[in-house]
Enzyme design. Structure first.
Site, PDB file in Angstrom:
ATOM      1  N   CYS A  91      -1.706  -4.110 -46.856  1.00 39.24           N
ATOM      2  CA  CYS A  91      -1.120  -4.857 -47.962  1.00 39.24           C
ATOM      3  C   CYS A  91      -0.133  -5.887 -47.418  1.00 39.24           C
ATOM      4  O   CYS A  91       0.309  -5.807 -46.276  1.00 39.24           O
ATOM      5  CB  CYS A  91      -0.381  -3.904 -48.886  1.00 39.24           C
ATOM      6  N   ASN A 116       3.954  -1.101 -48.385  1.00 42.24           N
ATOM      7  CA  ASN A 116       2.788  -1.208 -47.503  1.00 42.24           C
ATOM      8  C   ASN A 116       2.801   0.014 -46.601  1.00 42.24           C
ATOM      9  O   ASN A 116       3.836   0.333 -46.009  1.00 42.24           O
ATOM     10  CB  ASN A 116       2.890  -2.500 -46.670  1.00 42.24           C
ATOM     11  N   GLY A 117       1.669   0.713 -46.517  1.00 46.90           N
ATOM     12  CA  GLY A 117       1.610   1.917 -45.684  1.00 46.90           C
ATOM     13  C   GLY A 117       0.998   3.050 -46.498  1.00 46.90           C
ATOM     14  O   GLY A 117       0.377   2.811 -47.536  1.00 46.90           O
ATOM     15  N   GLU A 146     -18.948  -8.227 -29.308  1.00 41.59           N
ATOM     16  CA  GLU A 146     -18.023  -9.030 -30.105  1.00 41.59           C
ATOM     17  C   GLU A 146     -18.786  -9.959 -31.060  1.00 41.59           C
ATOM     18  O   GLU A 146     -18.396 -10.114 -32.223  1.00 41.59           O
ATOM     19  CB  GLU A 146     -17.083  -9.806 -29.162  1.00 41.59           C
ATOM     20  N   TRP A 200      -4.366  -3.951 -50.674  1.00 34.69           N
ATOM     21  CA  TRP A 200      -5.648  -3.509 -50.115  1.00 34.69           C
ATOM     22  C   TRP A 200      -5.685  -2.016 -50.414  1.00 34.69           C
ATOM     23  O   TRP A 200      -4.955  -1.235 -49.816  1.00 34.69           O
ATOM     24  CB  TRP A 200      -5.676  -3.782 -48.613  1.00 34.69           C
ATOM     25  N   LYS A 227     -18.416  -9.845 -35.115  1.00 29.45           N
ATOM     26  CA  LYS A 227     -18.034 -11.048 -35.866  1.00 29.45           C
ATOM     27  C   LYS A 227     -19.039 -11.318 -36.976  1.00 29.45           C
ATOM     28  O   LYS A 227     -18.673 -11.596 -38.107  1.00 29.45           O
ATOM     29  CB  LYS A 227     -17.985 -12.221 -34.885  1.00 29.45           C
ATOM     30  N   GLU A 248     -18.856  -8.701 -39.868  1.00 27.77           N
ATOM     31  CA  GLU A 248     -17.648  -8.693 -40.703  1.00 27.77           C
ATOM     32  C   GLU A 248     -17.578  -9.865 -41.672  1.00 27.77           C
ATOM     33  O   GLU A 248     -17.062  -9.705 -42.770  1.00 27.77           O
ATOM     34  CB  GLU A 248     -16.372  -8.503 -39.868  1.00 27.77           C
ATOM     35  N   LYS A 288      -6.489  -8.036 -42.475  1.00 31.16           N
ATOM     36  CA  LYS A 288      -6.173  -8.558 -41.147  1.00 31.16           C
ATOM     37  C   LYS A 288      -5.491  -7.521 -40.269  1.00 31.16           C
ATOM     38  O   LYS A 288      -5.768  -7.405 -39.089  1.00 31.16           O
ATOM     39  CB  LYS A 288      -5.277  -9.796 -41.307  1.00 31.16           C
ATOM     40  N   ARG A 328      -4.057 -10.189 -45.791  1.00 36.88           N
ATOM     41  CA  ARG A 328      -3.719  -8.792 -45.495  1.00 36.88           C
ATOM     42  C   ARG A 328      -4.298  -7.826 -46.525  1.00 36.88           C
ATOM     43  O   ARG A 328      -4.339  -6.618 -46.295  1.00 36.88           O
ATOM     44  CB  ARG A 328      -2.200  -8.619 -45.450  1.00 36.88           C
ATOM     45  N   HIS A 349     -35.196   2.123 -24.570  1.00 35.00           N
ATOM     46  CA  HIS A 349     -34.917   3.562 -24.726  1.00 35.00           C
ATOM     47  C   HIS A 349     -34.745   3.942 -26.195  1.00 35.00           C
ATOM     48  O   HIS A 349     -34.183   4.989 -26.495  1.00 35.00           O
ATOM     49  CB  HIS A 349     -33.684   3.948 -23.904  1.00 35.00           C
TER      50      HIS A 349
HETATM   51  C1  AGP Z   1     -11.568  -8.712 -35.651  1.00 33.80           C
HETATM   52  O1  AGP Z   1     -12.314  -9.767 -36.112  1.00 33.80           O
HETATM   53  C2  AGP Z   1     -11.201  -7.709 -36.620  1.00 33.80           C
HETATM   54  N1  AGP Z   1     -10.587  -8.264 -37.753  1.00 33.80           N
HETATM   55  C3  AGP Z   1     -10.598  -6.424 -36.105  1.00 33.80           C
HETATM   56  O2  AGP Z   1     -11.573  -5.791 -35.353  1.00 33.80           O
HETATM   57  C4  AGP Z   1      -9.282  -6.476 -35.281  1.00 33.80           C
HETATM   58  O3  AGP Z   1      -9.510  -7.058 -34.031  1.00 33.80           O
HETATM   59  C5  AGP Z   1      -8.735  -5.048 -35.128  1.00 33.80           C
HETATM   60  O4  AGP Z   1      -8.443  -4.550 -36.408  1.00 33.80           O
HETATM   61  C6  AGP Z   1      -7.524  -4.964 -34.245  1.00 33.80           C
HETATM   62  O5  AGP Z   1      -6.447  -5.684 -34.756  1.00 33.80           O
HETATM   63  P1  AGP Z   1      -5.171  -5.946 -33.870  1.00 33.80           P
HETATM   64  O6  AGP Z   1      -5.580  -6.815 -32.733  1.00 33.80           O
HETATM   65  O7  AGP Z   1      -4.200  -6.631 -34.782  1.00 33.80           O
HETATM   66  O8  AGP Z   1      -4.682  -4.621 -33.395  1.00 33.80           O
END
Ligand code: AGP
Length: 612
Positions: free
Chosen positions: A2, A100-101, A487, A74, A491, A494, A607, A27, A510
Site C-alpha cells: 500500500c 501499510n503492512g 528475467e 493493495w 517481465k 508480469e 512495486k 504501490r 528432458h
Molecule cells: C520486477 O519486475 C518485479 N516487480 C519484482 O520481481 C521485484 O524485482 C521484486 O519484488 C523485488 O523487489 P525489490 O528489488 O524492491 O526487493
C-alpha cells in the site's frame, strides 16, 4: 504494497494528498481514501478503485482541512471495497488511521476489543488499530500534551507484524503521529509544513529534505516541527538528509509510460552507478567497503539473496564472483532462504539485493543471516531504506526512482554494481588477468552500447505485433543467457499476462519440449560465443516442431533461419545481460501496449512487497 501520504501545514490538504497518492499508486491500486480534520471533526472519504475516483466523491472539493492522511491500497485482508479501504476510524470517531503492512495478531486484538464493546465494519487487520488507540486513550486520565502519543505507543506495543501508520485525532487538530516497523515511511520537511510518504519520489516535488525513520520511532508532527521519541517515549534527536534525486526524475517526461521512460534511462542509470567506482586506470574503488584479503580468503561461501528481478541480477553476480574470484556463491530466493535453515556462519558473506530496500522477505533473510553470525552487505537503490539500515555494509545503485512496477533500470544497475563488486573482490584478492582487464574496458563502454541496444526498439515492436495474442511464450538460454531468459520471461508475464516459462536450453529435451507445437513462440538468447552452437541446436529442435522464433544475439555471431534475429553490441559475457535484456524489456512493453494493458500498474502486483 500500500501507499501512504500525509500532509500537515498551511495549505488545503486534500489536493496535496490525492496528488501524492497518484504518484504512489504503483504501490497498490485497488482502493483509495483520505481523512482530514475539518473544524475539529474527522472527515473520511474513500472508495474502491483507482485514486482518480476520489475526485468524483461528493463533497471532496469542500474539504478545507490543512492536516490529513491518505492511502492507496493493495488488498491483503478483505477484498477491495469501500468498507475495507483506508483510512479507518474508531467507533467514537476520534482517531483515523492509514496503515501499510500486516497486523498478524489482529484476530486476537479484534476479540479483545470486541470483549470491550468495540464493533467492526470491515474485514481488515487495520481496523483494530484506531480502536486499540482509542482503548488506551480512554483509559488515560492524564490530559497532557503527550496523551495522544501515549495511546498510539501503547497500541503499537500490542501490534505484531509490520506497520507504517499515520494517525490523526480530533482532539489534537494540530498534530499527526506517525510510526513505522518493518514498513517504509519517510517525512519530508517543508517551510511551515511536513509531508509524509511511503517513499521519497511521491513528495520530491515539495522537498529534498527528509527525515528517515528507524523502527518504532514515534513522531509528533505539527506544521513547524517534528518531535521524535523512542518506544519509552524518550525524546530522540534526528537530522534531515538531503536527497539528490531531482523532481523530474519521478515524472514521465513526455513518455507514455514510466516503464518506457525507465528503459530509456538505462544508459544514464548505468553511468551513474559506475560513477567513480571504476577509473580509467582500471582501479576499482568502493569507498564504503573495507574487506581485507584475509577476510575474503577465509570465506567458505557467499550467498546472494533477493526476490524476483533482483534475484535474477544476483544470478549474474554469482557468475561474476565465482568466475573472477573463485569464491563459491549461491543465489537464493529470500522467501525460501529464510525458512530453510541455511548453513551460515562467520565465514559466510551474505549479499542482499533489493531495489526498494523494503522487501519483507529480503529484510527477514538479512536479519536471519546476522543472527547466524554472517557479515551482511546490502545493495539497494534507496538511501536509508530498511535493508541498508540493517546491513553491516551498504552499496547503492544510482538508477534514480523506479516507478513502473516492472523493474528495468534497477535490474541493469544491480547487474553492473554486483559485477563491479566482483572486480573489487578480485582486486583485494590480488587476482589479475586479461579477462578482468577486458571486462573493465567493456564496463566503461557500456552506456554507449546500451544506447545502441535501445535502437532495436522498432524491430522489437514489429515482432511484438505478430505475437501479442499468444497464450504461451518460452524463453531459452545457456549459461549467463539463461539468467536473462528468466528475467525476460518474468517481465513478459508480469505486464502482458501471457503465460511464459524460461528454461536452460539443454533442459528442453528432458520434458518441456512436449509443450512445443506449431506456431508457439520461443525466444532464444545466445550471446556467449562459447555456447552459441549448443543453443542453436536446441532452438533448431523447436523450429522443427513448428515454433516461431525470436533470437537475441551479438553482432558477430553468424546465424540465420529464424523468424526474427535481433543483434545487440558485443560485450564481455559478464555484462551481456545488461544489453540482451533491453530488447526483451521492449518486447514485454510493446506486447502489453498492443493488448491495451496498463503497463506501469499490472494487475495483482505492487512495486514494493512489504508483506510476506
Ligand atoms: C520486477 O519486475 C518485479 N516487480 C519484482 O520481481 C521485484 O524485482 C521484486 O519484488 C523485488 O523487489 P525489490 O528489488 O524492491 O526487493
Amino acid at each position: 504494497m500500500c501507499g501512504i501520504v500525509g500532509y500537515i501545514g498551511t495549505k488545503k490538504a486534500s489536493p496535496i494528498l490525492i496528488n501524492g497518492l497518484l504518484r504512489l499508486e504503483y504501490r497498490g491500486y485497488d482502493s483509495a481514501g483520505i481523512a482530514t480534520i475539518e473544524k475539529n471533526d474527522i472527515s473520511v472519504m474513500k472508495d474502491k478503485g483507482r485514486v482518480k475516483n476520489l475526485y468524483n466523491l461528493k463533497g471532496i472539493d469542500d474539504l478545507t482541512g490543512t492536516i490529513g492522511i491518505a492511502h492507496t491500497r493493495w488488498a491483503t485482508h478483505g477484498k477491495p471495497s469501500k468498507e475495507n479501504s483506508h483510512p479507518h476510524i474508531d467507533n467514537s470517531k476520534t482517531f483515523s488511521v492509514v496503515h501499510n503492512g500486516i497486523i498478524e495478531n489482529y484476530h486476537e486484538l479484534r476479540k479483545f476489543l470486541g470483549d470491550n464493546g468495540y464493533t467492526f465494519y470491515s474485514q481488515t487487520d487495520t481496523e483494530v488499530i484506531p480502536n486499540l488507540i482509542h482503548y488506551y486513550y480512554s483509559k488515560d486520565n492524564n490530559n497532557d500534551e503527550l496523551k495522544f502519543l501515549r495511546a498510539v505507543r501503547n497500541a503499537c506495543k500490542e501490534l505484531k507484524g509490520s506497520f507504517a501508520i499515520e494517525v490523526i485525532c480530533k482532539d489534537y487538530p494540530d498534530n499527526m503521529i506517525v510510526v513505522r516497523k518493518d514498513s517504509p515511511l519517510v517525512i519530508g520537511k517543508g517551510e511551515n509544513e511536513n509531508y509524509i510518504s511511503s517513499d521519497i519520489p511521491a513528495i520530491l516535488s515539495f522537498t529534498r529534505s527528509f527525515y528517515l525513520l528507524n523502527d518504532l520511532e514515534f513522531v509528533i508532527l505539527s506544521r513547524n516541527d517534528a518531535k521524535f521519541y523512542d518506544i519509552d517515549l524518550k525524546p530522540i534527536k534526528k537530522d534531515t538528509k538531503t536527497i539528490e534525486w531531482n523532481a523530474s526524475s519521478a515524472e514521465k517526461d513526455g513518455y507514455d509510460d514510466y516503464m518506457l521512460k525507465e528503459i530509456h534511462e538505462q544508459p544514464t542509470a548505468i553511468r551513474e552507478t559506475i560513477g567513480s567506482k571504476l577509473s580509467e586506470n582500471g582501479k576499482c574503488d568502493f569507498e564504503d567497503l573495507d574487506f581485507t584479503k584475509e577476510y575474503l580468503k577465509s570465506l567458505n561461501k557467499i550467498y546472494i539473496v533477493a526476490c524476483g528481478t533482483a534475484m535474477h541480477a544476483g544470478l549474474a553476480g554469482k557468475n561474476a564472483i565465482e568466475k573472477l574470484c573463485k569464491i563459491p556463491t549461491e543465489v537464493d530466493i529470500a522467501s525460501e532462504f529464510r525458512y530453510r535453515d541455511p548453513i551460515i556462519d562467520e565465514k559466510t558473506l551474505c549479499i542482499f539485493i533489493s531495489q526498494s530496500g523494503e522487501t519483507a522477505d529480503t529484510i527477514a533473510a538479512l536479519k536471519l543471516s546476522k543472527e547466524k553470525g554472517a557479515k551482511t552487505l546490502a545493495i539497494s537503490n534507496v538511501i536509508g531504506s530498511s535493508i541498508t539500515r540493517e546491513a553491516d555494509f551498504s552499496i547503492y545503485t544510482h538508477a534514480g526512482p523506479e516507478i513502473a512496477v516492472a523493474s528495468t533500470k534497477a535490474y541493469t544497475s544491480q547487474v553492473i554494481l554486483i559485477t563491479l563488486l566482483a572486480i573489487y573482490f578480485s582486486q583485494v584478492l590480488e587476482i589479475n588477468n586479461e579477462e578482468i582487464n577486458n571486462l573493465k574496458i567493456e564496463i566503461l563502454e557500456l552506456p554507449k552500447k546500451i544506447e545502441e541496444a535501445l535502437k532495436t526498439s522498432e524491430i522489437v515492436k514489429e515482432f511484438s505485433k505478430r505475437v501479442y495474442q499468444e497464450k504461451d511464450i518460452f524463453f531459452l538460454g545457456r549459461g549467463i543467457d539463461e539468467t536473462v531468459a528468466k528475467e525476460g520471461s518474468l517481465k513478459l508475464k508480469e505486464i502482458s499476462y501471457i503465460h511464459s516459462e524460461s528454461y536452460a536450453a539443454g533442459e528442453l529435451k528432458h520434458g518441456p519440449i512436449a509443450l512445443i507445437e506449431n506456431g508457439i513462440t520461443v525466444v532464444g538468447i545466445m550471446t556467449d560465443p562459447k555456447l552459441v552452437e549448443k543453443t542453436i541446436s536446441n532452438i533448431q529442435e523447436v523450429v522443427t516442431r513448428g515454433a516461431k522464433t525470436l533470437i537475441i544475439t551479438n553482432q558477430n555471431i553468424d546465424i540465420n533461419g529464424f523468424d526474427m534475429v535481433i543483434r545487440i553490441p558485443n560485450t564481455s559475457p559478464f555484462i551481456s545481460p545488461i544489453l540482451s535484456i533491453i530488447p526483451l524489456q521492449l518486447f514485454s512493453y510493446y506486447i502489453s501496449k498492443e493488448k491495451g494493458l496498463d503497463v506501469d500498474k499490472p494487475r495483482n502486483l505492487a512495486k514494493s512487497v512489504t508483506v510476506e
